[in-house]
Design a protein around this motif. Structure first.
Motif, mmCIF file in Angstrom:
data_model
loop_
_atom_site.group_PDB
_atom_site.id
_atom_site.type_symbol
_atom_site.label_atom_id
_atom_site.label_comp_id
_atom_site.label_asym_id
_atom_site.label_seq_id
_atom_site.Cartn_x
_atom_site.Cartn_y
_atom_site.Cartn_z
ATOM 1 N N GLY A 258 47.067 14.001 41.666
ATOM 2 C CA GLY A 258 46.940 15.294 42.044
ATOM 3 C C GLY A 258 47.798 16.197 41.354
ATOM 4 O O GLY A 258 48.817 15.818 40.705
ATOM 5 N N GLN A 259 47.439 17.286 40.872
ATOM 6 C CA GLN A 259 48.395 18.274 40.153
ATOM 7 C C GLN A 259 49.754 18.508 40.933
ATOM 8 O O GLN A 259 50.872 18.860 40.330
ATOM 9 C CB GLN A 259 47.831 19.923 40.146
ATOM 10 N N ASN A 260 49.680 18.499 42.357
ATOM 11 C CA ASN A 260 50.787 18.699 43.137
ATOM 12 C C ASN A 260 50.500 17.614 44.451
ATOM 13 O O ASN A 260 49.969 18.210 45.389
ATOM 14 C CB ASN A 260 51.280 19.830 43.525
ATOM 15 N N VAL A 261 50.857 16.173 44.141
ATOM 16 C CA VAL A 261 50.587 15.471 45.159
ATOM 17 C C VAL A 261 51.329 15.668 46.436
ATOM 18 O O VAL A 261 50.891 15.390 47.509
ATOM 19 C CB VAL A 261 50.642 13.989 44.904
ATOM 20 N N ASN A 262 52.548 16.568 46.356
ATOM 21 C CA ASN A 262 53.533 16.541 47.543
ATOM 22 C C ASN A 262 52.840 17.596 48.397
ATOM 23 O O ASN A 262 53.281 17.548 49.590
ATOM 24 C CB ASN A 262 54.518 17.313 47.141
ATOM 25 N N SER A 263 51.705 18.409 48.132
ATOM 26 C CA SER A 263 51.097 19.115 48.906
ATOM 27 C C SER A 263 49.699 18.705 49.449
ATOM 28 O O SER A 263 49.085 19.300 50.311
ATOM 29 C CB SER A 263 50.788 20.553 48.512
ATOM 30 N N TYR A 264 49.738 17.287 49.331
ATOM 31 C CA TYR A 264 48.182 16.609 49.811
ATOM 32 C C TYR A 264 48.113 16.874 51.360
ATOM 33 O O TYR A 264 49.017 16.856 51.921
ATOM 34 C CB TYR A 264 48.580 15.095 49.731
ATOM 35 N N GLY A 265 46.772 17.305 51.787
ATOM 36 C CA GLY A 265 46.518 17.489 53.029
ATOM 37 C C GLY A 265 46.691 18.556 53.620
ATOM 38 O O GLY A 265 46.124 18.752 55.050
ATOM 39 N N ARG A 266 47.152 19.488 53.136
ATOM 40 C CA ARG A 266 47.305 20.683 53.925
ATOM 41 C C ARG A 266 46.125 21.423 54.398
ATOM 42 O O ARG A 266 46.112 22.149 55.160
ATOM 43 C CB ARG A 266 48.301 21.817 52.859
ATOM 44 N N LEU B 252 43.462 19.846 54.850
ATOM 45 C CA LEU B 252 42.487 19.066 55.645
ATOM 46 C C LEU B 252 42.250 19.631 57.171
ATOM 47 O O LEU B 252 43.497 19.884 57.911
ATOM 48 C CB LEU B 252 42.724 17.664 55.651
ATOM 49 N N GLU B 253 41.277 19.217 57.930
ATOM 50 C CA GLU B 253 41.329 19.512 59.289
ATOM 51 C C GLU B 253 42.326 18.890 60.352
ATOM 52 O O GLU B 253 43.027 19.332 60.929
ATOM 53 C CB GLU B 253 39.914 19.291 59.806
ATOM 54 N N ASN B 254 42.431 17.684 59.894
ATOM 55 C CA ASN B 254 43.141 16.743 60.687
ATOM 56 C C ASN B 254 44.426 16.558 59.579
ATOM 57 O O ASN B 254 44.451 15.837 58.692
ATOM 58 C CB ASN B 254 42.780 15.318 60.924
ATOM 59 N N LYS B 255 45.551 17.267 60.125
ATOM 60 C CA LYS B 255 46.707 17.401 58.979
ATOM 61 C C LYS B 255 47.370 16.061 58.711
ATOM 62 O O LYS B 255 47.532 15.294 59.646
ATOM 63 C CB LYS B 255 47.573 18.327 59.632
ATOM 64 N N VAL B 256 47.384 15.695 57.504
ATOM 65 C CA VAL B 256 48.079 14.530 57.098
ATOM 66 C C VAL B 256 48.838 14.929 56.034
ATOM 67 O O VAL B 256 48.667 15.707 54.969
ATOM 68 C CB VAL B 256 46.998 13.516 56.296
ATOM 69 N N THR B 257 50.229 14.410 55.939
ATOM 70 C CA THR B 257 51.229 14.770 54.684
ATOM 71 C C THR B 257 50.970 13.564 53.604
ATOM 72 O O THR B 257 50.515 12.658 53.785
ATOM 73 C CB THR B 257 52.470 14.744 55.138
ATOM 74 N N PHE B 258 51.536 13.873 52.486
ATOM 75 C CA PHE B 258 51.627 12.985 51.544
ATOM 76 C C PHE B 258 52.466 11.603 51.932
ATOM 77 O O PHE B 258 51.860 10.794 51.629
ATOM 78 C CB PHE B 258 52.188 13.571 50.171
ATOM 79 N N ALA B 259 53.453 11.898 52.637
ATOM 80 C CA ALA B 259 54.341 10.833 53.360
ATOM 81 C C ALA B 259 53.328 10.083 54.100
ATOM 82 O O ALA B 259 53.324 8.678 54.129
ATOM 83 C CB ALA B 259 55.437 11.517 54.132
#
Ligand code: SAM
Ligand code: SF4
Ligand code: F3S
Length: 444
Positions: A204-212, A214-221
């Motif tokens: 991802g261009q910024n994997v750390n912001s993954y999931g923001r 999405l409907e069901n919030k999921v973090t990169f962690a």
């Protein structure tokens, strides 16, 4: 099948995103019956998967188009396609058509899934086709089963980017950030593991912001924790991490998960707060240095690499000295260093204080000299250690030897049987160079 008896060759430029897109196009073509060939001269279809992050990247593509024009004169049935980021820029399609009127298909980054159909259209209609959708483009799932290519695989987790760093064209050509659903990512990884993959790199261009988004919030962690639980998988890598979004929760998660490799690619871009602000990076040098300290405290021996830009508009010698100072303080294992290249449509291209090429070149040289010294010293400190290496195959520079990477992402060259390709072996490091280490398989 449409591609029966036909051949193709894809030439890929740019980052891992493009490498992954090229794999996807190859899978689509092979599912339609096309056969891949190594030599462009033998291909019935040539696709250039392009990059436009710097001017140099675009020049390479025009150079290549010039070379393949002669194949077209020899074989009028040859189909030439230009795909990727370059095509997504406003006005690019017209520019390419003007400079290379023999191009048959222009394919945007959001239109890849339509490739086999579009080639048929070119062949049937015998006229050039342009398929370039702007904006975001859908997150396409359920494409033909992807083929594993050896023991390593890239897996996209987000498309696009929301950051708009002022120098960067990527958000314009790849659209806003869209995350894939965790269940789709996990399914893909499980399928790859079934095919023999033991290392995945999440993209991802910024994997750390993954999931923001999405409907069901999921973090990169959270995602890393789920991927870590996939049975049979041995190593997890990820690029790229944005320093602004690297939370302490993430640092702790990474240090806890045994499959997540001890390497972070953490682009800093510049060492001066004034330039970082002009770049719109969203962190200060002090915050960056604190993050590095935190990472090293939690994950001893972690490999740290970065990207740096010299000659951003208005960069003074003092600003540049701060970059040198930061590089000396952090002691990166490796750095990708670039001269600022103005990209049409970005904020930085219109800023005052554009620097002459000679100044950029001279700063780049000084920066590289410093980093090379640091890289060598860091590698020398590892000599004598025994490390786990994933064998990638015969070395490109010395095919009589094998090459592979440590968990910290160091390149290692060592004698061994090519049958070890795709396996994890222990290697004793015996000699250090700036870009790689040499070693021998350790039986201990
Ligand atoms: N998303 C990643 C990030 O934030 O680092 C990667 C972006 S880009 C594909 C890779 C690198 O190219 C950037 O980190 C930056 O150093 C460099 N880059 C991007 N635009 C540039 C430009 N206009 N001139 C010079 N270097 C550039
Ligand atoms: Fe470009 Fe910045 Fe996005 Fe990276 S985070 S892709 S440098 S805009
Ligand atoms: Fe990558 Fe180049 Fe596009 S760096 S996202 S291929 S502009």
């Amino acid at each position: 099948m449409a591609g029966q008896g036909k051949t193709f060759k894809i030439v890929t430029y740019g980052c891992q995103m493009n490498q992954r897109d090229s794999e996807m196009m190859a899978d689509l073509l092979q599912a339609a019956g096309y056969e891949p060939v190594d030599d462009e001269a033998e291909a019935g279809l040539i696709i250039l998967d392009t990059c436009c992050v710097r001017e140099k990247a675009e020049n390479k593509v025009y150079g290549k188009l010039g070379q393949i024009e002669k194949f077209k004169s020899a074989n009028p049935d040859l189909v030439i396609a230009v795909a990727g980021c370059m095509v997504q820029q406003p006005g690019a399609a017209e520019r390419i058509r003007q400079q290379a009127p023999y191009v048959d298909l222009l394919l945007g980054t959001h239109n890849l899934a339509e490739l086999p159909r579009l080639i048929e259209e070119v062949r049937k209609m015998r006229r050039p086709v342009v398929a370039v959708q702007g904006g975001e483009g859908p997150v396409v799932e359920n494409l033909p089963r992807r083929r594993a290519r050896g023991a390593q695989a890239f897996v996209t987790i987000t498309y696009g980017c929301n950051n708009f760093c002022t120098y960067c064209i990527v958000p314009y050509v790849r659209g806003r950030e869209r995350s894939r659903r965790p269940e789709d990512i996990l399914k893909e990884i499980e399928d790859l593991v079934d095919q023999g993959v033991i290392e995945v790199t999440l993209l991802g261009q910024n994997v750390n912001s993954y999931g923001r988004d999405l409907e069901n919030k999921v973090t990169f962690a959270d995602l890393l924790t789920m991927v870590n639980a996939v049975a049979g998988l041995k190593r997890i890598r990820y690029v790229t991490s944005h320093p602004r979004d690297f939370t302490t929760e993430l640092v702790e998660t990474i240090s806890r998960l045994e499959k997540v490799c001890e390497h972070v690619h953490l682009p800093v871009q510049a060492g001066s707060n004034r330039i970082l602000e002009l770049m719109h990076r969203g962190y200060t040098r002090e915050q960056y240095l604190e993050l590095v300290t935190n990472l090293r405290r939690h994950i001893p021996g972690i490999g740290l690499t970065t990207d740096l830009i010299v000659g951003f508009p208005g960069e003074t010698e003092e600003d540049f000295q701060e970059t040198l100072d930061l590089v000396a303080k952090v002691e990166f294992d490796n750095a990708f260093t670039f001269m600022f290249s103005p990209r049409k449509g970005t904020v930085a291209a219109g800023l005052p204080g554009q620097l002459p090429q000679e100044v950029k070149k001279e700063r780049l040289k000084r920066l590289m000299e410093l980093q090379n010294k640091i890289s060598l010293a860091k590698n020398e400190a590892l000599v004598g250690e025994v490390v786990e290496v994933l064998v990638e195959g015969p070395s490109k520079t010395d095919p009589s030897k094998l090459s592979g990477r440590t968990r910290t992402n160091k390149l290692v060259i060592f004698p061994g049987d090519a049958e070890l390709t795709g396996r994890l072996v222990n290697v004793r490091l015996t000699k250090a160079q700036t870009w790689l280490l040499k070693g021998e398989i350790s039986r201990a």
